[in-house]
Motif scaffolding. Structure first.
Motif, PDB file in Angstrom:
ATOM      1  N   ALA A  91      26.534   0.733   2.007  1.00 32.80           N
ATOM      2  CA  ALA A  91      27.875   0.157   1.982  1.00 32.80           C
ATOM      3  C   ALA A  91      27.835  -1.312   2.396  1.00 32.80           C
ATOM      4  O   ALA A  91      28.509  -2.166   1.788  1.00 32.80           O
ATOM      5  CB  ALA A  91      28.804   0.947   2.899  1.00 32.80           C
ATOM      6  N   THR A 146      33.786  -3.077   9.237  1.00 37.81           N
ATOM      7  CA  THR A 146      34.252  -2.957   7.857  1.00 37.81           C
ATOM      8  C   THR A 146      35.689  -2.460   7.857  1.00 37.81           C
ATOM      9  O   THR A 146      36.180  -1.925   8.847  1.00 37.81           O
ATOM     10  CB  THR A 146      33.377  -1.977   7.059  1.00 37.81           C
ATOM     11  OG1 THR A 146      33.410  -0.683   7.688  1.00 37.81           O
ATOM     12  CG2 THR A 146      31.946  -2.445   6.989  1.00 37.81           C
ATOM     13  N   MET A 181      32.153   3.105  -1.330  1.00 32.09           N
ATOM     14  CA  MET A 181      30.714   2.887  -1.311  1.00 32.09           C
ATOM     15  C   MET A 181      29.987   3.885  -0.414  1.00 32.09           C
ATOM     16  O   MET A 181      28.919   4.394  -0.755  1.00 32.09           O
ATOM     17  CB  MET A 181      30.403   1.466  -0.832  1.00 32.09           C
ATOM     18  CG  MET A 181      30.755   0.377  -1.827  1.00 32.09           C
ATOM     19  SD  MET A 181      29.764   0.470  -3.321  1.00 32.09           S
ATOM     20  CE  MET A 181      30.319  -1.042  -4.129  1.00 32.09           C
ATOM     21  N   GLY A 182      30.563   4.157   0.752  1.00 35.74           N
ATOM     22  CA  GLY A 182      29.916   5.079   1.683  1.00 35.74           C
ATOM     23  C   GLY A 182      29.799   6.469   1.097  1.00 35.74           C
ATOM     24  O   GLY A 182      28.753   7.123   1.189  1.00 35.74           O
ATOM     25  N   SER A 242      34.789  -0.462  -4.050  1.00 32.34           N
ATOM     26  CA  SER A 242      34.089  -0.862  -2.832  1.00 32.34           C
ATOM     27  C   SER A 242      34.477   0.014  -1.648  1.00 32.34           C
ATOM     28  O   SER A 242      33.667   0.267  -0.761  1.00 32.34           O
ATOM     29  CB  SER A 242      34.373  -2.330  -2.520  1.00 32.34           C
ATOM     30  OG  SER A 242      35.761  -2.542  -2.327  1.00 32.34           O
ATOM     31  N   ASP A 288      33.713   5.213   5.584  1.00 32.97           N
ATOM     32  CA  ASP A 288      34.799   4.629   4.794  1.00 32.97           C
ATOM     33  C   ASP A 288      36.134   4.711   5.527  1.00 32.97           C
ATOM     34  O   ASP A 288      36.988   3.835   5.387  1.00 32.97           O
ATOM     35  CB  ASP A 288      34.918   5.346   3.449  1.00 32.97           C
ATOM     36  CG  ASP A 288      33.758   5.018   2.513  1.00 32.97           C
ATOM     37  OD1 ASP A 288      33.124   3.968   2.709  1.00 32.97           O
ATOM     38  OD2 ASP A 288      33.493   5.820   1.598  1.00 32.97           O
ATOM     39  N   ARG A 314      28.617  -4.734   0.095  1.00 33.48           N
ATOM     40  CA  ARG A 314      29.643  -5.686   0.524  1.00 33.48           C
ATOM     41  C   ARG A 314      29.066  -7.091   0.660  1.00 33.48           C
ATOM     42  O   ARG A 314      29.770  -8.079   0.477  1.00 33.48           O
ATOM     43  CB  ARG A 314      30.259  -5.229   1.850  1.00 33.48           C
ATOM     44  CG  ARG A 314      31.265  -4.081   1.701  1.00 33.48           C
ATOM     45  CD  ARG A 314      31.634  -3.509   3.070  1.00 33.48           C
ATOM     46  NE  ARG A 314      32.802  -2.664   3.018  1.00 33.48           N
ATOM     47  CZ  ARG A 314      32.806  -1.386   2.646  1.00 33.48           C
ATOM     48  NH1 ARG A 314      31.675  -0.807   2.279  1.00 33.48           N
ATOM     49  NH2 ARG A 314      33.925  -0.681   2.629  1.00 33.48           N
ATOM     50  N   GLY A 339      29.218   9.432   5.173  1.00 35.65           N
ATOM     51  CA  GLY A 339      29.689   8.405   4.245  1.00 35.65           C
ATOM     52  C   GLY A 339      31.200   8.309   4.238  1.00 35.65           C
ATOM     53  O   GLY A 339      31.770   7.217   4.278  1.00 35.65           O
ATOM     54  N   SER A 379      27.241   6.488  -1.838  1.00 31.02           N
ATOM     55  CA  SER A 379      25.882   6.446  -1.316  1.00 31.02           C
ATOM     56  C   SER A 379      25.489   7.795  -0.729  1.00 31.02           C
ATOM     57  O   SER A 379      24.359   8.267  -0.909  1.00 31.02           O
ATOM     58  CB  SER A 379      25.762   5.359  -0.242  1.00 31.02           C
ATOM     59  OG  SER A 379      24.512   5.421   0.398  1.00 31.02           O
ATOM     60  N   SER A 395      25.889   4.031   5.327  1.00 30.30           N
ATOM     61  CA  SER A 395      26.422   2.796   5.910  1.00 30.30           C
ATOM     62  C   SER A 395      25.607   1.582   5.501  1.00 30.30           C
ATOM     63  O   SER A 395      26.154   0.511   5.220  1.00 30.30           O
ATOM     64  CB  SER A 395      26.462   2.913   7.441  1.00 30.30           C
ATOM     65  OG  SER A 395      27.381   3.902   7.849  1.00 30.30           O
ATOM     66  N   HIS A 404      31.910   1.551   9.080  1.00 31.59           N
ATOM     67  CA  HIS A 404      30.488   1.846   8.942  1.00 31.59           C
ATOM     68  C   HIS A 404      29.662   1.367  10.133  1.00 31.59           C
ATOM     69  O   HIS A 404      28.585   1.902  10.394  1.00 31.59           O
ATOM     70  CB  HIS A 404      29.960   1.230   7.645  1.00 31.59           C
ATOM     71  CG  HIS A 404      30.436   1.965   6.428  1.00 31.59           C
ATOM     72  ND1 HIS A 404      29.962   3.202   6.072  1.00 31.59           N
ATOM     73  CD2 HIS A 404      31.376   1.642   5.491  1.00 31.59           C
ATOM     74  CE1 HIS A 404      30.559   3.608   4.962  1.00 31.59           C
ATOM     75  NE2 HIS A 404      31.429   2.687   4.595  1.00 31.59           N
TER      76      HIS A 404
END
Length: 497
Positions: A161, A228, A428-429, A425, A110, A165, A106, A432, A158, A114
């Protein structure tokens, strides 16, 4: 790639444009090579929907074999000249690896993108799965299954994420419901589909089928997924990754092998003490790290810590019972694997029916009430499972399994969406992966604790000892109700750290 290109007002109205959902680069895909625009519009296929489908299909592909052999362990053990105790690591080790390496993947996503993590994870998962199909003994199967699961773990953070998004906060519950169904339901569906395939074709064919599916998924993902944003001038937290992985493995090893080694033996005590020490060191590292693997402040944030804890506790009951109940039915009550497979299907079937409705349920009840209701359903299911014995009718067993699917289907999507709305944001990875770690740790720890209780009380009889093991799930589900009650329903569009 074209930079600074703006998306249309609504992606659902256009075909062929990737929804970057916060990424800088937008890709135009020549859909004419795959579908005509007219056909795509007729079936309602947008690039966002296609991307979501590819993400979920890929995550399913790497997840569904993790617990595939749970009902066929004796068959595999006999074919490799081993025993069930050793072969149980073909389930425990991949589950553990899938969760432990998640935070590292994760964070890597980031930092470095991803897309790279997702495609690479699929590719290597396929390679190691192919080798697993040619395993020559128990050790080689365990090693390559674990490596395949570890590589596949990159897809989970991923995928989440990308989902966060692509969809606004008020749109996320439904796609995250699908995501939760895939991550929680794939291992169960794998058993349902895998049991008859193993009986007909043998266990090796499962991995020989999974391998090309992973490779195809990697190729499609490479073509379809946008890049990303990547964080600049940020270091990867190597010390944090190593200590977290070591601590998690040692703690779970202590629980899993404590009864075999002896709970007061030097090996058990050393493993447990070393595991606790490693996790304490991890915490100290994260407090002072410039770019921590898991920000310590999250542990003090209500709508991050409690959703993650709730899902971990729910998964202890959900997956722990999934690993123990088939053994109760087969070894304690004499059910055949095919019979067990048909009963188990009640769980993913219920999950698949309820998960798409999670958005509506959350809108009416809020995350707190939804989480408590889901944990309550699992609590009721565990009580029913605890009472299963000779003479229990099939519909009662199926009902208990359906209740666990109902509970996870209600709670997991809303808690996941709440977690996603509570972090930036760019994180996010990592968020998660943190969730994935706790869920997988919960799955392995729940199974390990239940089996340990069964082993300790086996002298009282197989059925009774399995029922005693299932009491662990009752306790975990009760604790999940409490942690879910501490969540606060919020407007996800305005809540970020």
């Amino acid at each position: 790639m074209k930079k600074n290109e703006h998306l249309a007002k609504s992606l659902d109205e256009d075909v062929g444009i990737i929804d970057s959902g916060g990424v800088d680069e937008i890709s135009i895909v020549p859909w004419s090579r795959l579908l005509t625009g007219k056909v795509a519009k007729t079936v309602g296929l947008t690039h966002r929907k296609a991307t979501l489908a590819v993400l979920l299909a890929s995550v399913f592909t790497v997840s569904f074999t993790i617990t595939l052999l749970v009902v066929s362990l004796k068959t595999v053990a006999d074919s490799l000249g081993s025993n069930v105790t050793v072969l149980s690591w073909t389930i425990t080790a991949p589950l553990l690896a899938f969760g432990v390496v998640g935070p590292a993947f994760g964070k890597s996503g980031d930092l470095w993108g991803h897309k790279r993590m997702f495609v690479g994870g699929l590719l290597f998962a396929g390679i190691f799965s192919l080798i697993s199909g040619f395993a020559w003994n128990a050790v080689s199967l365990i090693v390559f299954r674990t490596l395949s699961a570890a590589a596949g773990a990159a897809t989970g953070p991923s995928a989440m994420a990308y989902i966060n998004r692509m969809f606004r906060a008020d749109e996320r519950v439904r796609p995250l419901g699908y995501w939760s169904f895939v991550t929680a339901g794939a291992p169960v569906l794998g058993v349902v589909a895998g049991t008859p395939l193993v009986e007909i074709f043998g266990w090796r064919v499962i991995f020989l089928v999974q391998a090309p599916l992973c490779v195809i998924g990697a190729l499609v993902s490479y073509r379809l997924l946008p890049d990303t944003d990547r964080q600049e001038n940020v270091r990867f937290d190597v010390k944090g990754s190593v200590t977290l992985g070591a601590g998690s493995v040692l703690i779970l090893l202590t629980i899993n092998r404590g009864n075999s080694w002896g709970w007061t033996s030097a090996a058990t005590l050393a493993s447990g003490v070393a595991g606790v020490a490693a996790l304490l060191i991890f915490y100290r590292i994260e407090k002072t790290a410039t770019d921590p693997l898991i920000p310590v402040k999250w542990l003090r944030t209500r709508n991050v810590a409690f959703p993650v804890a709730t899902q971990g506790l729910m998964n202890m009951a959900y997956m722990g019972s999934f690993l123990l109940l088939p053994q109760l039915l087969e070894n304690g009550l004499g059910y055949k694997p095919s019979h067990i497979g048909w009963l188990v299907i009640a769980r993913p079937l219920t999950f698949s029916l309820i998960a798409p409705m999670a958005g509506y349920i959350v809108g009416k009840s809020g995350e707190r009430n939804t989480g408590m209701a889901g944990a309550g359903a699992i609590f009721a299911a565990m009580i029913v499972m605890h009472g299963i014995g000779a003479g229990t009718q099939d519909w009662v067993i199926a009902l208990s399994l359906a209740l666990t699917g109902l509970g996870m289907g209600i709670a997991a999507p809303s808690l996941t969406a709440l977690l996603a709305a509570s972090v930036k944001s760019s994180d996010m990875g990592v968020a998660s992966a943190m969730q994935q770690l706790m869920s997988q740790m919960g799955a392995v720890m729940g199974g390990a604790l239940m089996i340990s209780v069964h082993d300790i009380t086996e002298s009282s009889g197989k059925v009774v000892s399995y029922s005693n093991g299932l009491l662990v799930g009752v306790v975990c589900a009760a604790l999940a109700i409490i942690t879910a009650s501490l969540v606060r329903s919020v407007e996800r569009s305005t809540n970020t750290l």
